[in-house]
Design an enzyme around this catalytic site. Structure first.
Site, PDB file in Angstrom:
ATOM      1  N   GLY A   1       6.546  -6.399  -0.313  1.00 13.54           N
ATOM      2  CA  GLY A   1       5.796  -6.350   0.940  1.00 13.54           C
ATOM      3  C   GLY A   1       6.678  -6.804   2.081  1.00 13.54           C
ATOM      4  O   GLY A   1       7.907  -6.713   2.013  1.00 13.54           O
ATOM      5  N   SER A   2       6.044  -7.342   3.103  1.00 16.45           N
ATOM      6  CA  SER A   2       6.788  -7.689   4.313  1.00 16.45           C
ATOM      7  C   SER A   2       7.595  -8.978   4.130  1.00 16.45           C
ATOM      8  O   SER A   2       7.238  -9.848   3.329  1.00 16.45           O
ATOM      9  CB  SER A   2       5.813  -7.862   5.476  1.00 16.45           C
ATOM     10  OG  SER A   2       4.884  -8.870   5.156  1.00 16.45           O
TER      11      SER A   2
ATOM     12  N   GLU B   1      11.834  -2.790  11.644  1.00 19.68           N
ATOM     13  CA  GLU B   1      11.347  -1.684  10.826  1.00 19.68           C
ATOM     14  C   GLU B   1      10.192  -0.995  11.578  1.00 19.68           C
ATOM     15  O   GLU B   1       9.174  -1.632  11.853  1.00 19.68           O
ATOM     16  CB  GLU B   1      10.801  -2.338   9.546  1.00 19.68           C
ATOM     17  CG  GLU B   1      10.881  -1.534   8.326  1.00 19.68           C
ATOM     18  CD  GLU B   1      10.296  -2.298   7.125  1.00 19.68           C
ATOM     19  OE1 GLU B   1       9.718  -3.390   7.281  1.00 19.68           O
ATOM     20  OE2 GLU B   1      10.425  -1.767   6.022  1.00 19.68           O
TER      21      GLU B   1
ATOM     22  N   GLU C   1      10.803  -8.292  -2.973  1.00 20.28           N
ATOM     23  CA  GLU C   1      11.276  -6.985  -2.499  1.00 20.28           C
ATOM     24  C   GLU C   1      10.667  -6.807  -1.120  1.00 20.28           C
ATOM     25  O   GLU C   1       9.489  -6.473  -0.991  1.00 20.28           O
ATOM     26  CB  GLU C   1      10.784  -5.873  -3.433  1.00 20.28           C
ATOM     27  CG  GLU C   1      11.187  -6.043  -4.889  1.00 20.28           C
ATOM     28  CD  GLU C   1      12.621  -5.626  -5.147  1.00 20.28           C
ATOM     29  OE1 GLU C   1      13.230  -4.972  -4.282  1.00 20.28           O
ATOM     30  OE2 GLU C   1      13.149  -5.972  -6.208  1.00 20.28           O
ATOM     31  N   LEU C   2      11.456  -7.042  -0.082  1.00 21.89           N
ATOM     32  CA  LEU C   2      10.881  -7.163   1.262  1.00 21.89           C
ATOM     33  C   LEU C   2      11.256  -5.982   2.160  1.00 21.89           C
ATOM     34  O   LEU C   2      11.639  -4.934   1.680  1.00 21.89           O
ATOM     35  CB  LEU C   2      11.309  -8.509   1.857  1.00 21.89           C
ATOM     36  CG  LEU C   2      11.031  -9.707   0.932  1.00 21.89           C
ATOM     37  CD1 LEU C   2      11.543 -11.001   1.536  1.00 21.89           C
ATOM     38  CD2 LEU C   2       9.545  -9.815   0.601  1.00 21.89           C
TER      39      LEU C   2
ATOM     40  N   CYS D   1      10.172   1.564   2.335  1.00 23.56           N
ATOM     41  CA  CYS D   1      11.079   0.451   2.627  1.00 23.56           C
ATOM     42  C   CYS D   1      12.543   0.866   2.661  1.00 23.56           C
ATOM     43  O   CYS D   1      13.346   0.248   3.338  1.00 23.56           O
ATOM     44  CB  CYS D   1      10.871  -0.647   1.603  1.00 23.56           C
ATOM     45  SG  CYS D   1      11.025  -0.039  -0.079  1.00 23.56           S
TER      46      CYS D   1
ATOM     47  N   TRP E   1       0.805  -1.224   0.000  1.00 24.05           N
ATOM     48  CA  TRP E   1       0.000   0.000   0.000  1.00 24.05           C
ATOM     49  C   TRP E   1       0.838   1.275   0.000  1.00 24.05           C
ATOM     50  O   TRP E   1       0.306   2.347  -0.225  1.00 24.05           O
ATOM     51  CB  TRP E   1      -0.912   0.017   1.241  1.00 24.05           C
ATOM     52  CG  TRP E   1      -0.152  -0.286   2.505  1.00 24.05           C
ATOM     53  CD1 TRP E   1      -0.026  -1.515   3.100  1.00 24.05           C
ATOM     54  CD2 TRP E   1       0.634   0.617   3.285  1.00 24.05           C
ATOM     55  NE1 TRP E   1       0.789  -1.426   4.202  1.00 24.05           N
ATOM     56  CE2 TRP E   1       1.200  -0.126   4.339  1.00 24.05           C
ATOM     57  CE3 TRP E   1       0.916   1.984   3.203  1.00 24.05           C
ATOM     58  CZ2 TRP E   1       2.031   0.452   5.305  1.00 24.05           C
ATOM     59  CZ3 TRP E   1       1.742   2.553   4.163  1.00 24.05           C
ATOM     60  CH2 TRP E   1       2.294   1.796   5.188  1.00 24.05           C
ATOM     61  N   ASN E   2       2.127   1.166   0.297  1.00 18.27           N
ATOM     62  CA  ASN E   2       2.847   2.424   0.562  1.00 18.27           C
ATOM     63  C   ASN E   2       3.166   3.237  -0.703  1.00 18.27           C
ATOM     64  O   ASN E   2       3.224   4.463  -0.647  1.00 18.27           O
ATOM     65  CB  ASN E   2       4.097   2.187   1.417  1.00 18.27           C
ATOM     66  CG  ASN E   2       5.070   1.220   0.815  1.00 18.27           C
ATOM     67  OD1 ASN E   2       4.766   0.550  -0.167  1.00 18.27           O
ATOM     68  ND2 ASN E   2       6.256   1.134   1.390  1.00 18.27           N
TER      69      ASN E   2
ATOM     70  N   LYS F   1      -2.322  -8.040  -8.132  1.00  8.59           N
ATOM     71  CA  LYS F   1      -3.168  -7.988  -6.941  1.00  8.59           C
ATOM     72  C   LYS F   1      -2.628  -6.899  -6.019  1.00  8.59           C
ATOM     73  O   LYS F   1      -1.625  -7.068  -5.345  1.00  8.59           O
ATOM     74  CB  LYS F   1      -3.170  -9.326  -6.199  1.00  8.59           C
ATOM     75  CG  LYS F   1      -4.306  -9.400  -5.210  1.00  8.59           C
ATOM     76  CD  LYS F   1      -3.957 -10.092  -3.896  1.00  8.59           C
ATOM     77  CE  LYS F   1      -3.099  -9.317  -2.965  1.00  8.59           C
ATOM     78  NZ  LYS F   1      -3.665  -8.091  -2.391  1.00  8.59           N
ATOM     79  N   PRO F   2      -3.281  -5.746  -6.019  1.00 10.40           N
ATOM     80  CA  PRO F   2      -2.805  -4.661  -5.164  1.00 10.40           C
ATOM     81  C   PRO F   2      -3.202  -4.874  -3.703  1.00 10.40           C
ATOM     82  O   PRO F   2      -4.010  -5.748  -3.399  1.00 10.40           O
ATOM     83  CB  PRO F   2      -3.530  -3.435  -5.742  1.00 10.40           C
ATOM     84  CG  PRO F   2      -4.790  -3.976  -6.328  1.00 10.40           C
ATOM     85  CD  PRO F   2      -4.487  -5.385  -6.786  1.00 10.40           C
ATOM     86  N   ALA F   3      -2.651  -4.062  -2.829  1.00 15.88           N
ATOM     87  CA  ALA F   3      -2.973  -4.164  -1.397  1.00 15.88           C
ATOM     88  C   ALA F   3      -4.424  -3.751  -1.154  1.00 15.88           C
ATOM     89  O   ALA F   3      -4.973  -2.909  -1.870  1.00 15.88           O
ATOM     90  CB  ALA F   3      -2.030  -3.279  -0.591  1.00 15.88           C
TER      91      ALA F   3
HETATM   92  P1  NAD Z   1       2.285  -7.039   3.464  1.00 13.53           P
HETATM   93  O1  NAD Z   1       3.310  -8.075   3.262  1.00 13.53           O
HETATM   94  O2  NAD Z   1       1.346  -7.176   4.588  1.00 13.53           O
HETATM   95  O3  NAD Z   1       1.378  -6.872   2.164  1.00 13.53           O
HETATM   96  C1  NAD Z   1       1.911  -6.727   0.890  1.00 13.53           C
HETATM   97  C2  NAD Z   1       1.005  -7.398  -0.113  1.00 13.53           C
HETATM   98  O4  NAD Z   1       0.935  -8.783   0.189  1.00 13.53           O
HETATM   99  C3  NAD Z   1      -0.438  -6.892  -0.112  1.00 13.53           C
HETATM  100  O5  NAD Z   1      -0.921  -6.874  -1.430  1.00 13.53           O
HETATM  101  C4  NAD Z   1      -1.161  -7.949   0.695  1.00 13.53           C
HETATM  102  O6  NAD Z   1      -2.520  -8.066   0.358  1.00 13.53           O
HETATM  103  C5  NAD Z   1      -0.408  -9.186   0.265  1.00 13.53           C
HETATM  104  N1  NAD Z   1      -0.539 -10.303   1.202  1.00 13.53           N
HETATM  105  C6  NAD Z   1      -0.689 -10.277   2.546  1.00 13.53           C
HETATM  106  N2  NAD Z   1      -0.808 -11.537   3.019  1.00 13.53           N
HETATM  107  C7  NAD Z   1      -0.719 -12.357   1.961  1.00 13.53           C
HETATM  108  C8  NAD Z   1      -0.766 -13.778   1.793  1.00 13.53           C
HETATM  109  N3  NAD Z   1      -0.946 -14.595   2.827  1.00 13.53           N
HETATM  110  N4  NAD Z   1      -0.640 -14.283   0.556  1.00 13.53           N
HETATM  111  C9  NAD Z   1      -0.464 -13.468  -0.508  1.00 13.53           C
HETATM  112  N5  NAD Z   1      -0.425 -12.136  -0.420  1.00 13.53           N
HETATM  113  C10 NAD Z   1      -0.539 -11.586   0.802  1.00 13.53           C
HETATM  114  O7  NAD Z   1       3.102  -5.686   3.541  1.00 13.53           O
HETATM  115  P2  NAD Z   1       2.539  -4.210   3.716  1.00 13.53           P
HETATM  116  O8  NAD Z   1       2.273  -3.988   5.167  1.00 13.53           O
HETATM  117  O9  NAD Z   1       1.457  -3.929   2.763  1.00 13.53           O
HETATM  118  O10 NAD Z   1       3.780  -3.354   3.217  1.00 13.53           O
HETATM  119  C11 NAD Z   1       4.770  -2.942   4.056  1.00 13.53           C
HETATM  120  C12 NAD Z   1       6.007  -3.800   3.899  1.00 13.53           C
HETATM  121  O11 NAD Z   1       6.422  -3.790   2.535  1.00 13.53           O
HETATM  122  C13 NAD Z   1       7.175  -3.261   4.668  1.00 13.53           C
HETATM  123  O12 NAD Z   1       7.861  -4.309   5.290  1.00 13.53           O
HETATM  124  C14 NAD Z   1       8.055  -2.632   3.606  1.00 13.53           C
HETATM  125  O13 NAD Z   1       9.400  -2.528   3.934  1.00 13.53           O
HETATM  126  C15 NAD Z   1       7.823  -3.523   2.466  1.00 13.53           C
HETATM  127  N6  NAD Z   1       8.161  -2.852   1.216  1.00 13.53           N
HETATM  128  C16 NAD Z   1       9.273  -3.262   0.550  1.00 13.53           C
HETATM  129  C17 NAD Z   1       9.650  -2.631  -0.615  1.00 13.53           C
HETATM  130  C18 NAD Z   1      10.860  -3.077  -1.369  1.00 13.53           C
HETATM  131  O14 NAD Z   1      11.000  -2.684  -2.522  1.00 13.53           O
HETATM  132  N7  NAD Z   1      11.716  -3.887  -0.824  1.00 13.53           N
HETATM  133  C19 NAD Z   1       8.890  -1.576  -1.114  1.00 13.53           C
HETATM  134  C20 NAD Z   1       7.753  -1.177  -0.405  1.00 13.53           C
HETATM  135  C21 NAD Z   1       7.406  -1.843   0.764  1.00 13.53           C
END
Ligand code: NAD
Length: 476
Positions: free
Chosen positions: A223-224, A379, A245-246, A279, A146-147, A170-172
């Site tokens: 994502g995370s 983080e 990309e975590l 991130c 989402w960020n 699949k967006p957030a």
């Molecule tokens: P998140 O992992 O909770 O969610 C990211 C995406 O994954 C969303 O679309 C969410 O719906 C999906 N998701 C969640 N659970 C899932 C599952 N069980 N199966 C499949 N998809 C699932 O992360 P967030 O809170 O939305 O984003 C913040 C995190 O993203 C932070 O840790 C940040 O550092 C990281 N991030 C990393 C980068 C990078 O380039 N490395 C860039 C931006 C954000």
């Protein structure tokens, strides 16, 4: 504003008719609702992407590149409305949302140029004629956070479509409207039915189908680290190619030769982008003892001067946290640091904004931080600057590398030998030297260690969607 999903060129609702509400994090106002898709609709998206793949991959490279340029042009023409929608569902100040649209566009421009430069290779082997060529992996999936609702999508859609893959995005849950608006522009730009498909909803049922279906050959996830690990485990069944990309936990090293004023300017730009919900934000400031006190004082003064508010209000430089859990985590990290002996230099609590939700955190500077504090290990993903002092380069590098993450690292110094060394020893995929914005579309971006693997940007981003094929002809 559309509130439907894109499957095989058609705008559709969930079979169940269920929707998810999208709220403005700054005000809690309802700004829209989107389909809550399940497994059956997701499978149809895979059918569409698989069906569209041969024709899209067979299109001349110039034609695909032209489509990417057309997407970029549509985004430019709709910059203001895309940015306003992004601010409404994500909270970032409008100027930052506009900058994100520009940044996202640049991935289409760069991918379009890079794909036209891909060429076969012909390594010399006695007695053989060799051709090494690359072809698209097939159906690709993008799961985004989402960020940066549009930039994270662009980093994945641009290279995938450029090389001839078809895709399901699949967006957030928090920010699906920007993705839908983007998909609408992609259709207007001439992306054929089935080449780009968009599904929204709770992640688990969607991901289950995407990970089980052997026609899906690539998953790019941002994502995370926790969810990344889960996807890697579940993707193992089909030996899915992954880019992950975590999370990040970037250090910023401020050496004794830094000019404090410009160091603070760089720190502010890097730290407070998207209110610290980035991130690659510096989360650990490691400052030489000779300038520590003046740096901390100036950083605190500049931090306190940031203007919190609803992102569309003029002059606002700091938006809300994305949700209640996010601001509570920031509060916990600040309380934990103070309990363990950190000095609160500025901030430390919530900031009330008239007419807005109670979701704004003060920009916060904590001095005297130590390794056992949560803000130093995890983080925080908020507007918090934990600071520690160092005496020599060895100590600075040791502190910087003392993290399981390895996405970005920053250093402020002008000494050439030191800069050379930092490039060799800092454990991070992206290193910014006097540079608050090292992530640009033309260069590789991505992490190491628990920040994941795979690169986005430039021709390196294309490689993630290509498989290498060697054709070896005897007697050539
Ligand atoms: P998140 O992992 O909770 O969610 C990211 C995406 O994954 C969303 O679309 C969410 O719906 C999906 N998701 C969640 N659970 C899932 C599952 N069980 N199966 C499949 N998809 C699932 O992360 P967030 O809170 O939305 O984003 C913040 C995190 O993203 C932070 O840790 C940040 O550092 C990281 N991030 C990393 C980068 C990078 O380039 N490395 C860039 C931006 C954000």
């Amino acid at each position: 504003m559309r509130e439907a999903n894109l499957i095989d060129g058609a705008w559709v609702a969930a079979d169940s008719g269920r929707t998810l509400e999208v709220l403005d994090p700054a005000t809690d106002a309802l700004i829209g609702s989107v389909p809550a898709m399940g497994g059956a609709e997701t499978r149809r998206a895979v059918d569409a992407a698989a069906g569209a793949f041969p024709a899209w991959a067979a299109r001349p490279v110039e034609a695909r590149a032209a489509t990417l340029h057309a997407i970029s042009a549509r985004m430019a023409a709709n910059r203001s409305s895309l940015a306003a929608l992004m601010t409404a569902e994500q909270g970032k100040p409008l100027a930052e949302a506009e900058a994100e649209v520009d940044y996202a566009r640049s991935f289409f421009e760069v991918a379009a140029s890079a794909v036209e430069m891909l060429e076969d290779e012909h390594p010399e082997v006695p007695g053989k004629a060799i051709r090494v060529h690359r072809r698209p992996v097939g159906v690709a999936v993008a799961i985004t956070p989402w960020n940066f609702p549009i930039a994270m999508l662009a980093k994945k859609v641009a290279p995938a479509l450029a090389v001839g893959c078809t895709q399901i995005v699949k967006p957030a849950e928090q920010t699906p409207l920007s993705a839908i608006a983007f998909a609408e522009l992609a259709v207007e730009a001439g992306v054929p039915a089935g080449v780009l498909n968009l599904v929204t909803g709770e992640p688990a049922p969607i991901a289950e189908v995407l990970l089980e279906d052997a026609r899906v050959r690539k998953l790019s996830f941002t994502g995370s680290t926790e969810v990344g690990r889960l996807l890697m485990r579940e993707g193992a069944t089909n030996l899915l190619r992954l880019s992950l990309e975590l999370g990040g936990h970037a250090p910023m090293l401020v050496f004794e030769d830094a000019d404090v004023e410009s160091a603070v300017r760089i720190a502010m730009a890097a730290k407070y982008r998207n209110g610290g919900q980035t991130c690659i934000c510096p989360n650990r400031f490691i400052v030489h003892e000779s300038i520590h006190d003046s740096f901390v004082a100036a950083l605190a003064a500049s931090s306190a001067a940031l203007v919190s508010g609803i992102g569309t209000q003029p002059g606002v430089t700091l938006g809300p946290m994305i949700d209640d859990a996010a601001i509570e985590k920031v509060e916990e990290h600040v309380a934990d640091a103070i309990r363990l002996g950190a000095t609160l230099v500025t901030g430390g609590g919530r900031r009330r904004v008239a007419g807005a939700a109670d979701r704004f955190h003060e920009p916060t500077v904590l001095a005297g931080c130590t390794g056992e504090m949560r803000c130093w290990r995890e983080e925080t993903f908020g507007p918090v600057c934990p600071v520690r002092m160092f005496r020599d380069d060895e100590e600075a590098i040791e502190l910087a590398n003392d993290s399981e993450y390895g996405l970005a690292a920053y250093a402020i110094t002008s000494e050439p030998a030191r800069i050379e060394r930092l490039g060799a020893v800092l454990r991070a995929g992206v290193i910014g030297i006097n540079d608050p914005g090292p992530a640009v579309a033309a260069v590789p971006f991505g992490g190491i260690r628990h920040s994941g693997f795979g690169r986005e940007g430039g021709r390196w981003g294309l490689e993630e969607y290509l498989e290498i094929v060697t054709v070896s002809q005897a007697g050539g």
